[in-house]
Design an enzyme around this catalytic site. Structure first.
Site, PDB file in Angstrom:
ATOM      1  N   ASP A 175      -6.592  -9.099   0.590  1.00 51.06           N
ATOM      2  CA  ASP A 175      -6.744  -8.252   1.765  1.00 51.06           C
ATOM      3  C   ASP A 175      -7.162  -9.127   2.938  1.00 51.06           C
ATOM      4  OD1 ASP A 175      -5.973  -5.677   1.229  1.00 51.06           O
ATOM      5  OD2 ASP A 175      -7.983  -4.899   0.862  1.00 51.06           O
ATOM      6  N   ASP A 196      -3.278  -5.706   0.915  1.00 49.60           N
ATOM      7  CA  ASP A 196      -2.341  -6.077   1.974  1.00 49.60           C
ATOM      8  C   ASP A 196      -1.212  -6.930   1.415  1.00 49.60           C
ATOM      9  OD1 ASP A 196      -3.826  -4.786   3.951  1.00 49.60           O
ATOM     10  OD2 ASP A 196      -5.052  -6.559   4.350  1.00 49.60           O
ATOM     11  N   LYS A 237      -8.988  -9.261   6.422  1.00 48.07           N
ATOM     12  CA  LYS A 237      -9.996  -8.486   7.139  1.00 48.07           C
ATOM     13  C   LYS A 237     -10.564  -9.299   8.293  1.00 48.07           C
ATOM     14  CE  LYS A 237     -10.189  -5.139   3.958  1.00 48.07           C
ATOM     15  NZ  LYS A 237      -9.864  -3.706   4.264  1.00 48.07           N
TER      16      LYS A 237
END
Length: 260
Positions: free
Chosen positions: A98, A84, A100
Protein backbone atom coordinates in the site's frame (compact mmCIF):
# COMPACT_ATOMS: atom_id res chain seq x y z
CA UNK A 1 12.85 -13.26 -3.33
CA UNK A 2 12.33 -13.45 0.44
CA UNK A 3 10.35 -10.84 2.38
CA UNK A 4 13.37 -9.04 3.79
CA UNK A 5 15.01 -8.97 0.38
CA UNK A 6 11.90 -7.33 -1.08
CA UNK A 7 12.03 -4.59 1.51
CA UNK A 8 15.78 -4.03 1.13
CA UNK A 9 15.44 -3.86 -2.66
CA UNK A 10 12.66 -1.28 -2.41
CA UNK A 11 14.61 0.80 0.10
CA UNK A 12 17.48 0.86 -2.39
CA UNK A 13 15.19 2.77 -4.78
CA UNK A 14 14.51 5.61 -2.31
CA UNK A 15 17.11 7.77 -4.04
CA UNK A 16 15.21 7.44 -7.32
CA UNK A 17 11.96 8.32 -5.55
CA UNK A 18 13.57 11.40 -4.04
CA UNK A 19 14.84 12.64 -7.42
CA UNK A 20 11.36 12.49 -8.93
CA UNK A 21 9.47 13.90 -5.96
CA UNK A 22 11.81 16.63 -4.71
CA UNK A 23 14.10 19.34 -6.03
CA UNK A 24 17.73 19.68 -4.92
CA UNK A 25 16.59 21.86 -2.00
CA UNK A 26 13.83 19.46 -0.96
CA UNK A 27 10.79 21.25 -2.42
CA UNK A 28 8.08 19.23 -4.14
CA UNK A 29 8.64 19.23 -7.90
CA UNK A 30 4.89 19.60 -8.47
CA UNK A 31 3.75 23.22 -8.73
CA UNK A 32 0.15 22.79 -9.83
CA UNK A 33 -2.09 21.57 -12.64
CA UNK A 34 -1.61 22.63 -16.25
CA UNK A 35 -4.29 22.87 -18.95
CA UNK A 36 -4.00 22.61 -22.74
CA UNK A 37 -3.49 26.38 -22.93
CA UNK A 38 -0.44 26.11 -20.65
CA UNK A 39 -2.18 27.82 -17.76
CA UNK A 40 -0.99 26.60 -14.36
CA UNK A 41 -3.41 26.36 -11.45
CA UNK A 42 -1.83 25.99 -8.02
CA UNK A 43 -3.01 23.32 -5.61
CA UNK A 44 -3.89 23.51 -1.96
CA UNK A 45 -2.24 21.37 0.69
CA UNK A 46 -5.24 19.04 0.70
CA UNK A 47 -3.90 15.71 1.98
CA UNK A 48 -5.99 13.59 -0.41
CA UNK A 49 -4.83 15.58 -3.44
CA UNK A 50 -1.19 15.51 -2.36
CA UNK A 51 -1.35 11.77 -1.63
CA UNK A 52 -2.86 10.92 -5.01
CA UNK A 53 -0.31 12.96 -6.95
CA UNK A 54 2.58 11.42 -5.02
CA UNK A 55 1.18 7.96 -5.77
CA UNK A 56 0.93 8.77 -9.51
CA UNK A 57 4.51 10.10 -9.52
CA UNK A 58 5.90 6.99 -7.83
CA UNK A 59 3.98 4.47 -9.92
CA UNK A 60 6.36 4.41 -12.95
CA UNK A 61 9.34 3.93 -10.61
CA UNK A 62 7.61 1.11 -8.75
CA UNK A 63 6.84 -0.52 -12.10
CA UNK A 64 10.54 -0.30 -12.99
CA UNK A 65 11.36 -1.86 -9.62
CA UNK A 66 9.01 -4.78 -10.36
CA UNK A 67 10.51 -5.34 -13.80
CA UNK A 68 14.07 -5.18 -12.48
CA UNK A 69 13.44 -7.77 -9.77
CA UNK A 70 11.27 -10.14 -11.78
CA UNK A 71 7.89 -9.46 -10.19
CA UNK A 72 4.53 -9.48 -11.89
CA UNK A 73 2.67 -6.47 -10.58
CA UNK A 74 -1.12 -6.45 -10.23
CA UNK A 75 -3.00 -3.20 -9.57
CA UNK A 76 -6.18 -3.08 -7.52
CA UNK A 77 -9.24 -2.64 -9.73
CA UNK A 78 -11.08 -0.21 -7.47
CA UNK A 79 -9.95 2.66 -5.25
CA UNK A 80 -11.34 1.08 -2.07
CA UNK A 81 -9.79 -2.34 -2.67
CA UNK A 82 -6.73 -3.73 -0.88
CA UNK A 83 -3.83 -3.59 -1.57
CA UNK A 84 -2.80 -0.82 -3.96
CA UNK A 85 -0.26 -3.14 -5.57
CA UNK A 86 0.33 -6.89 -5.51
CA UNK A 87 3.76 -8.30 -6.38
CA UNK A 88 3.97 -11.93 -7.48
CA UNK A 89 7.36 -13.63 -7.78
CA UNK A 90 8.36 -16.49 -10.07
CA UNK A 91 7.23 -19.05 -7.47
CA UNK A 92 3.77 -17.49 -7.16
CA UNK A 93 4.38 -15.88 -3.77
CA UNK A 94 2.36 -12.69 -3.25
CA UNK A 95 3.42 -9.52 -1.46
CA UNK A 96 1.02 -6.65 -0.75
CA UNK A 97 2.09 -3.01 -0.97
CA UNK A 98 0.00 0.00 0.00
CA UNK A 99 1.31 3.46 -0.91
CA UNK A 100 0.54 5.98 1.85
CA UNK A 101 1.51 9.54 2.65
CA UNK A 102 1.14 11.80 5.67
CA UNK A 103 2.43 15.14 6.93
CA UNK A 104 4.67 16.08 9.81
CA UNK A 105 3.01 17.61 12.83
CA UNK A 106 6.41 18.61 14.21
CA UNK A 107 10.04 17.57 13.74
CA UNK A 108 9.55 14.25 15.55
CA UNK A 109 5.97 13.21 14.76
CA UNK A 110 3.59 12.75 11.83
CA UNK A 111 -0.17 12.72 11.52
CA UNK A 112 0.03 8.97 10.82
CA UNK A 113 -1.16 6.52 8.20
CA UNK A 114 -4.39 4.57 7.92
CA UNK A 115 -3.41 0.96 7.37
CA UNK A 116 -6.50 -0.69 5.96
CA UNK A 117 -9.57 -2.37 7.38
CA UNK A 118 -9.57 -4.52 10.51
CA UNK A 119 -12.92 -6.02 9.52
CA UNK A 120 -14.04 -7.71 6.29
CA UNK A 121 -11.19 -9.32 4.37
CA UNK A 122 -8.82 -8.86 7.33
CA UNK A 123 -10.95 -11.20 9.44
CA UNK A 124 -12.20 -13.48 6.67
CA UNK A 125 -8.86 -14.24 5.07
CA UNK A 126 -10.32 -16.38 2.30
CA UNK A 127 -12.62 -13.59 1.04
CA UNK A 128 -11.94 -11.60 -2.13
CA UNK A 129 -14.47 -8.90 -1.27
CA UNK A 130 -12.64 -5.55 -1.56
CA UNK A 131 -9.34 -7.43 -1.84
CA UNK A 132 -7.39 -8.26 -5.01
CA UNK A 133 -6.47 -11.69 -3.66
CA UNK A 134 -7.56 -13.26 -0.35
CA UNK A 135 -5.67 -11.62 2.52
CA UNK A 136 -4.35 -14.97 3.68
CA UNK A 137 -2.60 -15.63 0.36
CA UNK A 138 -0.10 -12.81 0.91
CA UNK A 139 3.27 -13.70 2.36
CA UNK A 140 3.65 -10.17 3.73
CA UNK A 141 1.83 -6.85 3.84
CA UNK A 142 3.99 -3.77 3.30
CA UNK A 143 3.46 -0.03 3.50
CA UNK A 144 5.48 2.34 1.33
CA UNK A 145 5.06 5.53 3.31
CA UNK A 146 5.91 9.10 2.34
CA UNK A 147 6.18 11.70 5.10
CA UNK A 148 6.34 15.37 4.13
CA UNK A 149 6.26 18.84 5.65
CA UNK A 150 3.66 21.39 4.66
CA UNK A 151 5.07 24.66 3.38
CA UNK A 152 4.58 27.67 5.59
CA UNK A 153 4.32 29.95 2.57
CA UNK A 154 0.91 31.02 1.37
CA UNK A 155 -0.20 30.19 -2.18
CA UNK A 156 -2.84 32.29 -3.90
CA UNK A 157 -5.08 29.65 -5.46
CA UNK A 158 -7.08 32.32 -7.27
CA UNK A 159 -4.12 33.31 -9.43
CA UNK A 160 -3.52 31.62 -12.79
CA UNK A 161 0.15 31.26 -13.68
CA UNK A 162 2.04 30.58 -16.91
CA UNK A 163 5.12 28.47 -17.58
CA UNK A 164 7.24 31.60 -17.21
CA UNK A 165 6.03 31.85 -13.61
CA UNK A 166 7.27 28.39 -12.58
CA UNK A 167 10.29 29.59 -10.55
CA UNK A 168 8.08 31.72 -8.29
CA UNK A 169 5.26 29.24 -7.70
CA UNK A 170 5.44 27.95 -4.13
CA UNK A 171 5.64 24.19 -3.56
CA UNK A 172 2.92 23.36 -1.03
CA UNK A 173 4.92 20.49 0.53
CA UNK A 174 8.61 19.70 1.00
CA UNK A 175 11.21 17.63 2.89
CA UNK A 176 10.23 14.05 2.09
CA UNK A 177 11.05 10.96 4.13
CA UNK A 178 10.34 7.47 2.74
CA UNK A 179 9.68 4.32 4.71
CA UNK A 180 8.98 0.69 3.87
CA UNK A 181 7.78 -1.51 6.70
CA UNK A 182 5.48 -4.47 7.18
CA UNK A 183 2.10 -3.17 8.31
CA UNK A 184 2.16 -4.95 11.66
CA UNK A 185 5.43 -3.28 12.61
CA UNK A 186 4.05 0.27 12.37
CA UNK A 187 0.43 -0.33 13.41
CA UNK A 188 -0.86 1.40 16.50
CA UNK A 189 -3.38 0.27 19.09
CA UNK A 190 -6.29 2.46 17.92
CA UNK A 191 -8.31 2.90 14.75
CA UNK A 192 -7.36 5.66 12.34
CA UNK A 193 -9.24 8.93 12.11
CA UNK A 194 -12.88 9.05 11.14
CA UNK A 195 -15.58 6.49 11.74
CA UNK A 196 -14.26 3.87 9.30
CA UNK A 197 -13.00 0.53 10.60
CA UNK A 198 -9.37 1.16 9.69
CA UNK A 199 -6.23 0.59 11.70
CA UNK A 200 -4.15 3.60 12.60
CA UNK A 201 -0.37 3.77 12.64
CA UNK A 202 2.08 5.04 15.23
CA UNK A 203 3.12 8.70 14.96
CA UNK A 204 6.78 9.03 15.96
CA UNK A 205 8.69 9.36 12.69
CA UNK A 206 11.83 7.54 13.80
CA UNK A 207 9.74 4.61 15.02
CA UNK A 208 7.92 4.53 11.66
CA UNK A 209 11.26 4.43 9.85
CA UNK A 210 12.61 1.70 12.14
CA UNK A 211 9.37 -0.32 12.40
CA UNK A 212 9.15 0.04 16.18
CA UNK A 213 5.42 -0.02 16.78
CA UNK A 214 3.83 -1.52 19.91
CA UNK A 215 3.40 -4.94 18.25
CA UNK A 216 7.05 -5.20 17.14
CA UNK A 217 8.20 -6.96 20.36
CA UNK A 218 5.31 -9.46 20.22
CA UNK A 219 5.18 -10.49 16.56
CA UNK A 220 2.69 -10.53 13.73
CA UNK A 221 0.46 -13.22 15.27
CA UNK A 222 -0.34 -10.97 18.24
CA UNK A 223 -1.03 -8.05 15.88
CA UNK A 224 -3.40 -10.22 13.84
CA UNK A 225 -5.25 -11.52 16.89
CA UNK A 226 -5.50 -8.05 18.45
CA UNK A 227 -7.09 -6.46 15.39
CA UNK A 228 -9.23 -9.47 14.44
CA UNK A 229 -10.91 -9.28 17.85
CA UNK A 230 -10.89 -5.50 18.28
CA UNK A 231 -14.34 -3.96 18.77
CA UNK A 232 -15.29 -0.32 18.61
CA UNK A 233 -18.09 0.89 20.85
CA UNK A 234 -20.55 0.65 17.95
CA UNK A 235 -19.43 -2.85 17.02
CA UNK A 236 -19.74 -4.07 20.61
CA UNK A 237 -23.17 -2.48 21.00
CA UNK A 238 -24.40 -4.15 17.80
CA UNK A 239 -23.69 -7.62 19.23
CA UNK A 240 -24.67 -6.70 22.79
CA UNK A 241 -21.14 -7.25 24.05
CA UNK A 242 -18.76 -5.28 26.23
CA UNK A 243 -15.63 -3.89 24.60
CA UNK A 244 -13.04 -6.59 25.45
CA UNK A 245 -10.04 -4.22 25.43
CA UNK A 246 -9.07 -0.73 24.34
CA UNK A 247 -5.29 -1.03 24.02
CA UNK A 248 -2.49 -3.58 23.88
CA UNK A 249 -2.14 -3.74 27.67
CA UNK A 250 -5.83 -4.57 27.97
CA UNK A 251 -5.56 -7.15 25.18
CA UNK A 252 -2.69 -8.95 26.90
CA UNK A 253 -4.75 -9.06 30.09
CA UNK A 254 -7.80 -10.31 28.14
CA UNK A 255 -5.70 -13.12 26.63
CA UNK A 256 -4.06 -13.80 29.99
CA UNK A 257 -0.68 -12.96 28.50
CA UNK A 258 0.20 -9.98 30.68
CA UNK A 259 2.22 -12.07 33.14
CA UNK A 260 4.03 -14.16 30.51
Amino acid sequence: MQKDEFREALVAHFGDFQKVIASDVGDWTVKGFIDMYKNIYTISVDTKVVSKIIELMLFPLILQFADKHGYRMVLCEYQNHYPDLTFIDSDGNKLALDVKSTYRTNAQTASGFTLGAFTGYFRDRTSTKNCTFPYGEYAAHYVLGVIYSRSGEITDERHVYTLDDLPRIVSVVKDFTFIVQEKWRIAGELPGSGNTKNMGSIHIINDLVQGRGPFAPYGEAIFDDYWMNYLTEDMARAIDSPVPYRNLKGYLRWRDLDSK
